[in-house]
Design a protein around this motif. Structure first.
Motif, PDB file in Angstrom:
ATOM      1  N   ARG A   1       1.742  -2.197  -8.952  1.00 12.42           N
ATOM      2  CA  ARG A   1       2.606  -1.645  -7.898  1.00 12.42           C
ATOM      3  C   ARG A   1       3.784  -0.924  -8.558  1.00 12.42           C
ATOM      4  NH1 ARG A   1       7.223  -3.383  -4.849  1.00 12.42           N
ATOM      5  NH2 ARG A   1       7.189  -2.656  -2.680  1.00 12.42           N
TER       6      ARG A   1
ATOM      7  N   MET B   1      -4.737   1.198  -7.889  1.00  6.07           N
ATOM      8  CA  MET B   1      -5.774   0.221  -7.623  1.00  6.07           C
ATOM      9  C   MET B   1      -6.534  -0.138  -8.902  1.00  6.07           C
ATOM     10  SD  MET B   1      -5.555  -0.743  -4.546  1.00  6.07           S
ATOM     11  CE  MET B   1      -7.099  -1.640  -4.461  1.00  6.07           C
TER      12      MET B   1
ATOM     13  N   ARG C   1      -3.701  -4.754  -8.035  1.00  3.50           N
ATOM     14  CA  ARG C   1      -3.176  -3.430  -8.337  1.00  3.50           C
ATOM     15  C   ARG C   1      -1.912  -3.507  -9.184  1.00  3.50           C
ATOM     16  NH1 ARG C   1      -2.298  -2.614  -2.092  1.00  3.50           N
ATOM     17  NH2 ARG C   1      -4.241  -3.746  -2.272  1.00  3.50           N
TER      18      ARG C   1
ATOM     19  N   GLN D   1      -6.591   5.678  -9.615  1.00  4.77           N
ATOM     20  CA  GLN D   1      -6.899   5.570  -8.196  1.00  4.77           C
ATOM     21  C   GLN D   1      -5.635   5.192  -7.443  1.00  4.77           C
ATOM     22  OE1 GLN D   1     -10.079   2.870  -7.169  1.00  4.77           O
ATOM     23  NE2 GLN D   1      -9.698   3.059  -4.969  1.00  4.77           N
TER      24      GLN D   1
ATOM     25  N   ASP E   1       0.813  -1.212   0.000  1.00  2.00           N
ATOM     26  CA  ASP E   1       0.000   0.000   0.000  1.00  2.00           C
ATOM     27  C   ASP E   1       0.847   1.262   0.000  1.00  2.00           C
ATOM     28  OD1 ASP E   1      -1.938  -1.919   0.294  1.00  2.00           O
ATOM     29  OD2 ASP E   1      -3.041  -0.862   1.857  1.00  2.00           O
TER      30      ASP E   1
ATOM     31  N   ARG F   1      -1.492  -9.405  -7.051  1.00  2.00           N
ATOM     32  CA  ARG F   1      -2.795 -10.041  -6.913  1.00  2.00           C
ATOM     33  C   ARG F   1      -2.866 -10.839  -5.615  1.00  2.00           C
ATOM     34  NH1 ARG F   1      -1.395 -13.397 -11.893  1.00  2.00           N
ATOM     35  NH2 ARG F   1       0.651 -12.757 -11.140  1.00  2.00           N
TER      36      ARG F   1
ATOM     37  N   VAL G   1      -2.254  -9.530  -1.745  1.00  2.00           N
ATOM     38  CA  VAL G   1      -3.153  -8.462  -1.296  1.00  2.00           C
ATOM     39  C   VAL G   1      -4.545  -9.062  -1.129  1.00  2.00           C
ATOM     40  CG1 VAL G   1      -1.834  -6.589  -2.359  1.00  2.00           C
ATOM     41  CG2 VAL G   1      -3.570  -7.791  -3.704  1.00  2.00           C
TER      42      VAL G   1
ATOM     43  N   SER H   1      -8.172  -9.111 -10.743  1.00  2.00           N
ATOM     44  CA  SER H   1      -6.844  -9.657 -11.032  1.00  2.00           C
ATOM     45  C   SER H   1      -6.581  -9.752 -12.528  1.00  2.00           C
ATOM     46  CB  SER H   1      -6.692 -11.042 -10.392  1.00  2.00           C
ATOM     47  OG  SER H   1      -6.709 -10.941  -8.988  1.00  2.00           O
TER      48      SER H   1
ATOM     49  N   GLY I   1     -10.026  -8.849  -4.400  1.00  2.00           N
ATOM     50  CA  GLY I   1     -10.693  -7.676  -4.952  1.00  2.00           C
ATOM     51  C   GLY I   1      -9.866  -6.408  -4.923  1.00  2.00           C
ATOM     52  N   SER I   2      -8.576  -6.518  -4.526  1.00  2.00           N
ATOM     53  CA  SER I   2      -7.741  -5.312  -4.452  1.00  2.00           C
ATOM     54  C   SER I   2      -6.471  -5.446  -5.286  1.00  2.00           C
ATOM     55  CB  SER I   2      -7.376  -4.990  -3.000  1.00  2.00           C
ATOM     56  OG  SER I   2      -6.506  -5.972  -2.469  1.00  2.00           O
TER      57      SER I   2
ATOM     58  N   GLY J   1      -8.418  -3.640  -8.846  1.00  2.00           N
ATOM     59  CA  GLY J   1      -9.508  -4.449  -8.308  1.00  2.00           C
ATOM     60  C   GLY J   1      -9.490  -5.864  -8.821  1.00  2.00           C
TER      61      GLY J   1
ATOM     62  N   MET K   1      -3.201   5.262  -3.769  1.00  5.09           N
ATOM     63  CA  MET K   1      -3.384   5.042  -2.345  1.00  5.09           C
ATOM     64  C   MET K   1      -2.678   6.162  -1.572  1.00  5.09           C
ATOM     65  SD  MET K   1      -3.251   0.895  -2.144  1.00  5.09           S
ATOM     66  CE  MET K   1      -4.299   0.863  -0.690  1.00  5.09           C
TER      67      MET K   1
END
Length: 390
Positions: free
Chosen positions: A359, A322, A357, A310, A178, A347, A351, A326, A354-355, A324, A312
């Protein structure tokens, strides 16, 4: 009954969670060759650009000429050499603590520290988003294990009320997926109020954070009384390899006596310690690296917000985007790679579900022009994806 590994692997592929190892065919840096393809990389943790620094390489070479290649034995047999000892003293001085202890890697440092400090009849309380090595250490310690809500001191306080025996509160300093910072002042207050110890793994904080690169402890101005157990890794901003635990004389002596991953492991190559001594010197003296890195972070965040990505809540070199789903994350990563940029899709189970991202990680070795290339490619890929996403 035989193991049905093929079914497990097929399920992972079907869920877009299958992992593959990219083959790096060049030194670490912004410009790499992966699987035969030249790429601009935004996915390593070499935050200060020291992994391929000429002076660090020279220090390793000189160390190998003087001390040989292998550690030869565990630290407690005959593997604790002069460079190891000098690096421990330098890390203790750097962190402002009486002593430091070298480990071969961060996973071992976390496992060794937690399991040496608590066991059956004790309590370990951890942030839900802690690194896997911290969670594994808590589970393997045999202590009563519980997780508090992410970065939530109130949630921690409620669990501290039910703690028994010796209690160890464990958190990342900078959360690796994050990029946000642990609220250490609040966590330290709650821990001290209940007589618990706070352990912080600042793997991603050393180097980028603090006026002198001292990490999250320097950033918040905390003391060894606030955070008795401080862990750092050397394979990220330091640009080398290994890890350390820093703390009181009694803590380090206890780890030497009781931390099994330390006791029963061959020491790291002495030449590696020589290289890390040089990288520590560069980390502490070349302040321009942090200043340049912070400019790149601001540039990226401003550009990403203009695109509508989006992000963080992170002002560290870790800048997750983000997504969501995979499958979508993998698709976006693939499209960026087609444009010559390497950004990893993260994936589950790394994390929460559903999150997924992208990175993005930034380094002082990147240029503003390279960051702009990334932003341009992200805008193109995001615009292509938006109709489907909508």
């Amino acid at each position: 009954m035989s193991f049905d590994l093929s079914t497990r692997l097929a399920a992972r592929r079907a869920d877009n969670l299958y992992r593959q190892r990219p083959l790096l065919e060049s030194p670490q840096g912004p410009e790499v060759v992966v699987d035969g393809q030249p790429l601009l990389a935004f996915c390593n943790n070499d935050y200060l650009g020291l992994a391929n620094h000429p002076q660090v390489i020279e220090a390793w070479q000189a160390g190998a000429s003087r001390w040989g290649v292998g550690g030869g034995a565990s630290h407690l047999v005959i593997g604790h050499s002069g460079p190891h000892h000098a690096l421990e003293e330098a890390l203790a001085e750097f962190t402002g603590r009486p002593r430091a202890l070298l480990f071969s890697n961060g996973y071992m440092a976390n496992l060794g520290a937690v399991t040496a400090l608590v066991g059956q009849g004790d309590t370990v309380l951890e942030d839900r988003l802690n690194h896997a090595s911290l969670l594994d250490a808590g589970l393997l310690s045999g202590a009563r294990f519980n997780r508090y809500l992410h970065n939530d001191a109130t949630s921690l306080a409620k669990r501290l009320e039910k703690a028994c025996g010796h209690t160890l509160v464990v958190t990342d300093g900078v959360f690796s997926m994050d990029g946000d910072l642990a609220d250490l002042p609040a966590l330290a207050r709650e821990a001290r109020a209940k007589g618990a110890w706070l352990m912080v793994d600042d793997a991603h904080g050393f180097g980028p954070l603090g006026a002198k690169g001292g990490g999250i402890i320097e950033h918040f101005g905390l003391s060894v009384d606030d955070v008795p157990v401080l862990v750092g890794t050397l394979g990220k901003a330091f640009g080398t390899s290994g890890a350390f635990v820093a703390g009181s004389e009694e803590l380090i002596e206890s780890l030497i006596q009781f931390a099994r991953p330390y006791i029963y492991t061959t020491s790291q190559p002495p030449a590696l310690a020589c290289a890390t001594l040089k990288s520590l010197e560069l980390l502490r003296t070349e302040h321009w690296r942090r200043e340049h890195l912070n400019r790149l972070i601001r540039q990226f965040r401003h550009g990403a917000e203009q695109i509508g990505l989006q992000l963080m809540d992170s002002f560290t070199p870790i800048q997750p985007i983000m997504v969501g789903d995979s499958g979508r994350a993998v698709q976006l990563s693939r499209r960026l790679r087609e444009r010559g940029l390497l950004v990893t899709a993260i994936r589950p189970p790394t994390v929460p579900a559903g999150s997924a991202r992208l990175r993005v990680t930034l380094s002082a070795a990147h240029t503003e022009a390279q960051v702009q290339l990334l932003l341009n490619a992200l805008e193109d890929c995001w615009r292509e994806w938006e109709p489907d996403h909508a």
